[in-house]
Motif scaffolding. Structure first.
Motif, PDB file in Angstrom:
ATOM      1  N   PRO A   1       0.821  -1.215   0.000  1.00  0.00           N
ATOM      2  CA  PRO A   1       0.000   0.000   0.000  1.00  0.00           C
ATOM      3  C   PRO A   1       0.852   1.262   0.000  1.00  0.00           C
ATOM      4  O   PRO A   1       2.036   1.249   0.329  1.00  0.00           O
ATOM      5  N   GLY A   2       0.201   2.363  -0.369  1.00  0.00           N
ATOM      6  CA  GLY A   2       0.902   3.633  -0.355  1.00  0.00           C
ATOM      7  C   GLY A   2       0.238   4.650  -1.256  1.00  0.00           C
ATOM      8  O   GLY A   2      -0.946   4.540  -1.594  1.00  0.00           O
ATOM      9  N   ARG A   3       0.999   5.638  -1.671  1.00  0.00           N
ATOM     10  CA  ARG A   3       0.504   6.759  -2.459  1.00  0.00           C
ATOM     11  C   ARG A   3       1.170   6.773  -3.827  1.00  0.00           C
ATOM     12  O   ARG A   3       2.368   6.506  -3.948  1.00  0.00           O
ATOM     13  N   THR A   4       0.390   7.108  -4.834  1.00  0.00           N
ATOM     14  CA  THR A   4       0.873   7.117  -6.218  1.00  0.00           C
ATOM     15  C   THR A   4       1.140   8.556  -6.661  1.00  0.00           C
ATOM     16  O   THR A   4       0.385   9.470  -6.331  1.00  0.00           O
ATOM     17  N   ALA A   5       2.213   8.723  -7.423  1.00  0.00           N
ATOM     18  CA  ALA A   5       2.555  10.019  -8.025  1.00  0.00           C
ATOM     19  C   ALA A   5       2.587  11.140  -6.990  1.00  0.00           C
ATOM     20  O   ALA A   5       1.930  12.176  -7.134  1.00  0.00           O
ATOM     21  N   VAL A   6       3.377  10.928  -5.936  1.00  0.00           N
ATOM     22  CA  VAL A   6       3.545  11.956  -4.911  1.00  0.00           C
ATOM     23  C   VAL A   6       4.222  13.184  -5.500  1.00  0.00           C
ATOM     24  O   VAL A   6       3.865  14.326  -5.179  1.00  0.00           O
ATOM     25  N   GLU A   7       5.211  12.968  -6.346  1.00  0.00           N
ATOM     26  CA  GLU A   7       5.882  14.041  -7.074  1.00  0.00           C
ATOM     27  C   GLU A   7       6.215  13.558  -8.473  1.00  0.00           C
ATOM     28  O   GLU A   7       6.381  12.351  -8.698  1.00  0.00           O
ATOM     29  N   ARG A   8       6.328  14.514  -9.399  1.00  0.00           N
ATOM     30  CA  ARG A   8       6.786  14.205 -10.739  1.00  0.00           C
ATOM     31  C   ARG A   8       7.856  15.215 -11.132  1.00  0.00           C
ATOM     32  O   ARG A   8       7.732  16.408 -10.846  1.00  0.00           O
ATOM     33  N   HIS A   9       8.905  14.728 -11.779  1.00  0.00           N
ATOM     34  CA  HIS A   9      10.003  15.584 -12.201  1.00  0.00           C
ATOM     35  C   HIS A   9      10.307  15.333 -13.675  1.00  0.00           C
ATOM     36  O   HIS A   9      10.372  14.172 -14.108  1.00  0.00           O
ATOM     37  N   ALA A  10      10.509  16.383 -14.427  1.00  0.00           N
ATOM     38  CA  ALA A  10      11.123  16.261 -15.745  1.00  0.00           C
ATOM     39  C   ALA A  10      12.635  16.224 -15.529  1.00  0.00           C
ATOM     40  O   ALA A  10      13.179  16.971 -14.713  1.00  0.00           O
ATOM     41  N   VAL A  11      13.313  15.332 -16.245  1.00  0.00           N
ATOM     42  CA  VAL A  11      14.733  15.079 -15.998  1.00  0.00           C
ATOM     43  C   VAL A  11      15.492  15.168 -17.312  1.00  0.00           C
ATOM     44  O   VAL A  11      15.014  14.711 -18.362  1.00  0.00           O
TER      45      VAL A  11
ATOM     46  N   HIS B   1       5.163   6.640  -3.045  1.00  0.00           N
ATOM     47  CA  HIS B   1       5.485   6.274  -1.665  1.00  0.00           C
ATOM     48  C   HIS B   1       4.699   5.020  -1.300  1.00  0.00           C
ATOM     49  O   HIS B   1       3.472   5.059  -1.188  1.00  0.00           O
ATOM     50  N   ARG B   2       5.426   3.907  -1.135  1.00  0.00           N
ATOM     51  CA  ARG B   2       4.775   2.642  -0.791  1.00  0.00           C
ATOM     52  C   ARG B   2       5.653   1.868   0.180  1.00  0.00           C
ATOM     53  O   ARG B   2       6.885   2.015   0.191  1.00  0.00           O
ATOM     54  N   LEU B   3       5.018   1.027   0.989  1.00  0.00           N
ATOM     55  CA  LEU B   3       5.725   0.243   1.993  1.00  0.00           C
ATOM     56  C   LEU B   3       5.068  -1.132   2.094  1.00  0.00           C
ATOM     57  O   LEU B   3       3.874  -1.235   2.403  1.00  0.00           O
ATOM     58  N   ALA B   4       5.843  -2.176   1.804  1.00  0.00           N
ATOM     59  CA  ALA B   4       5.313  -3.544   1.901  1.00  0.00           C
ATOM     60  C   ALA B   4       4.930  -3.846   3.340  1.00  0.00           C
ATOM     61  O   ALA B   4       5.634  -3.465   4.283  1.00  0.00           O
TER      62      ALA B   4
ATOM     63  N   ASP C   1      13.556  -1.590  -3.706  1.00  0.00           N
ATOM     64  CA  ASP C   1      12.267  -1.115  -4.217  1.00  0.00           C
ATOM     65  C   ASP C   1      11.178  -2.169  -4.142  1.00  0.00           C
ATOM     66  O   ASP C   1       9.993  -1.825  -4.234  1.00  0.00           O
ATOM     67  N   ALA C   2      11.520  -3.425  -3.981  1.00  0.00           N
ATOM     68  CA  ALA C   2      10.497  -4.451  -3.784  1.00  0.00           C
ATOM     69  C   ALA C   2       9.820  -4.310  -2.427  1.00  0.00           C
ATOM     70  O   ALA C   2       8.688  -4.756  -2.241  1.00  0.00           O
TER      71      ALA C   2
END
Length: 554
Positions: free
Chosen positions: A182-192, A279-282, A295-296
């Motif tokens: 569970p967690g939050r999707t697209a907390v921030e977006r950056h052009a790189v 932002h997610r945490l297993a 990241d898993a």
């Protein structure tokens, strides 16, 4: 015992493979890719503690000079913070006055290449079986091991004693274990963009908030790489703005003109992309004989936090525990292996909570506006300091974690415990140490193997080694170290922050302080070492583990 199976040959999987092989634990490394990806815009910033851990695996000269000379934070046209970093070859103390340790910034493909090169140089190359082009298809566990089936050119069944899933955000291992993420999707977006050019701050990284020439971008970050290459990140406003090639080129031109004047300097564009932060945490990091790492197990990255930093801390925490369980057998290893989740999940959860609490004021609609129209100047300064700390690995967003509720501790402090400048469960200070063979090095350079027992003995440096080895506390301490239930190395230091002479420190293989004792206390030293390996006072230790998991919100 059967080898340890590691799934995923990214930086975390490769680092864990190398760390286990260095401890004479055989590894099967499964990866569905080929390891040939090269993306200049995909880079990693490592804090001093994780950079030091990486250097122990790859060698100190694997990446040349990738350190920054300084850091600059700007708001509009004003410089609000400037930090000078230590020059290469110096070893400043964390928290001391003067230059601070520099982060390490490198392209991810260079990191994986260096780790693979070290695997090829192993004294016993037969310890590692690398199977690329193999996608994990199914997983079975029993009382003595794990069986994994892969599909691909060399698809087959693989048998291991333990399994670690390092296979990224879409982890197949995590899904096969039935672990929620569970967690939050697209907390921030950056052009790189990665480009080769000249900027007014050679060697310095820059965080520029509210640049006056851009109406849309609230924040731009520039991080130098070798050979005149820079990685530039533009924080995108909330929403689903499509970053077209033309829009990205306009950002580059506007940014270079704003920083360097008109006409803008020429540049060579090497790579581009859009980096979306989740932002997610297993919920679980251990399921019987299977573990998750990198990241898993967790995703983070907002406000300057670094996911790879936490992945390498996972490696440092898990490698010595798995090696100890593999060599000594699984009979009494449950508490030791459970401590990986109790310590690391708690630490990453705290990091995510810190970022999530700060995000509404710094990044929400109101906070976004306050970046450009500062109603409360103090709040803006606070945001600047928070973001700077997150980028530099300080404070709640970046500092190394403290395992103050570890299950690998006695329920009560042992008799003779003393207070030093490092809290129990925090990373030990990187002091100069002398080994019994007379060699002088840094404490961090001795990590990654056995437990460390460090005696604070001022004046040792003026004595010949053959004298101080037989003098004072040394004979008794040497005998006590030899009698410990796990392998340990005895070291001497002239001084340690806040420690009185004849203080004895016990440090874990990943660098965390276990105990500080007044003088030589063999019984107390043995009890602490026994607790570190998951033995001894199991009842109190298990209670500490339950408390840690409860604190993590499990």
């Amino acid at each position: 015992m059967d080898p340890v199976i590691i799934v995923g040959a990214g930086p975390v999987g490769l680092a864990l493979t190398l760390a286990l092989a260095r401890r004479n634990v055989p590894v099967i490394l499964l990866d569905e890719g080929t390891g040939d990806e090269r993306r200049p815009a995909r880079t990693a910033v490592l804090r001093p503690d994780t950079a030091a851990a990486l250097a122990r695996l790859t060698g100190p000269d694997a990446f040349g000079d990738r350190n920054w000379t300084g850091w600059r934070t700007m708001r509009r046209r004003q410089s609000v913070c400037e930090v000078a970093f230590a020059s290469p070859g110096t070893v400043p103390q964390d928290g001391a006055d003067g230059p601070v340790p520099a982060p390490l910034h490198l392209a991810q493909h260079e990191l994986t290449r260096a780790l693979r090169a070290q695997l090829a140089l192993l004294a016993r190359p037969e310890l590692v079986t690398l199977a690329t082009g193999n996608r994990v298809d199914s997983l079975e566990q029993d009382g003595s091991g794990v069986s994994v089936r892969t599909r691909g050119a060399g698809g087959t069944w693989w048998r291991g004693s333990y399994l670690v899933g390092c296979d990224g955000p879409r982890s197949t291992v995590r899904k096969l274990l039935g672990v929620r993420f569970p967690g939050r999707t697209a907390v921030e977006r950056h052009a790189v963009a990665a480009l080769r050019t000249e900027l007014p701050w050679p060697g310095e990284a820059l965080l520029h908030r509210s640049p006056p020439w851009r109406a849309a971008d609230a924040e731009i970050t520039a991080r130098p790489l070798p050979h005149g290459i820079w990685r530039l990140d533009w924080l995108l406003p909330p929403g689903r703005e499509l970053v077209t090639p033309d829009a990205l080129l306009a950002r580059i031109d506007d940014t270079l003109t704003g920083w360097c004047g008109d006409p803008a300097p020429g540049y060579e564009l090497l790579d581009t992309g859009v980096h979306t932060i989740h932002h997610r945490l297993a919920l679980r990091w251990r399921v019987n004989r299977a573990f998750l790492a990198g990241d898993a197990a967790h995703l983070l990255g907002a406000l300057g936090t670094q996911g790879l930093d936490e992945g390498l801390r996972d490696v440092g925490n898990l490698a010595w525990k798995l090696a100890l369980a593999w060599h000594q057998g699984p009979a009494d290893a449950d508490l030791l292996l459970d401590s990986y989740q109790a310590e690391r999940r708690t630490a990453v959860s705290a990091r995510l909570r810190a970022a999530d609490r700060a995000l509404p004021s710094v990044r929400s609609a109101g906070g976004w506006s306050s970046v450009r129209r500062t109603v409360l100047p103090g709040a803006a300064r606070g945001h600047d300091a928070l973001l700077t700390d997150g980028q530099l690995g300080r404070g709640p967003l970046g500092a190394p974690p403290v395992y103050d509720r570890t299950p690998l501790a006695l329920p009560d402090p042992p008799e003779g415990s003393v207070t030093v400048g490092t809290a129990i469960g925090a990373p030990a200070a990187d002091v100069a140490v002398t080994a019994p063979d007379g060699s002088v090095t840094r404490l961090r350079d001795r990590l990654g193997g056995d437990l460390l027992v460090v005696l604070v003995a001022p004046g040792t440096g003026v004595w010949e080694r053959r004298h101080w080895l037989r003098a004072g506390l040394m004979p008794r301490l040497s005998a006590a170290v030899t009698a410990l239930p796990v392998a340990a190395e005895l070291l001497i230091t002239e001084e340690y922050p806040g420690a009185a002479p004849h203080t004895v420190l016990l440090v874990r293989p990943d660098g965390y302080l276990v105990a500080a004792l007044s003088g030589v206390r063999p019984d107390e030293l043995q009890a602490c070492a026994d607790a570190v390996r998951g033995g001894g006072s199991a009842q109190g230790a298990r209670k500490a583990g339950r408390d840690a998991e409860a604190a993590a919100g499990r």
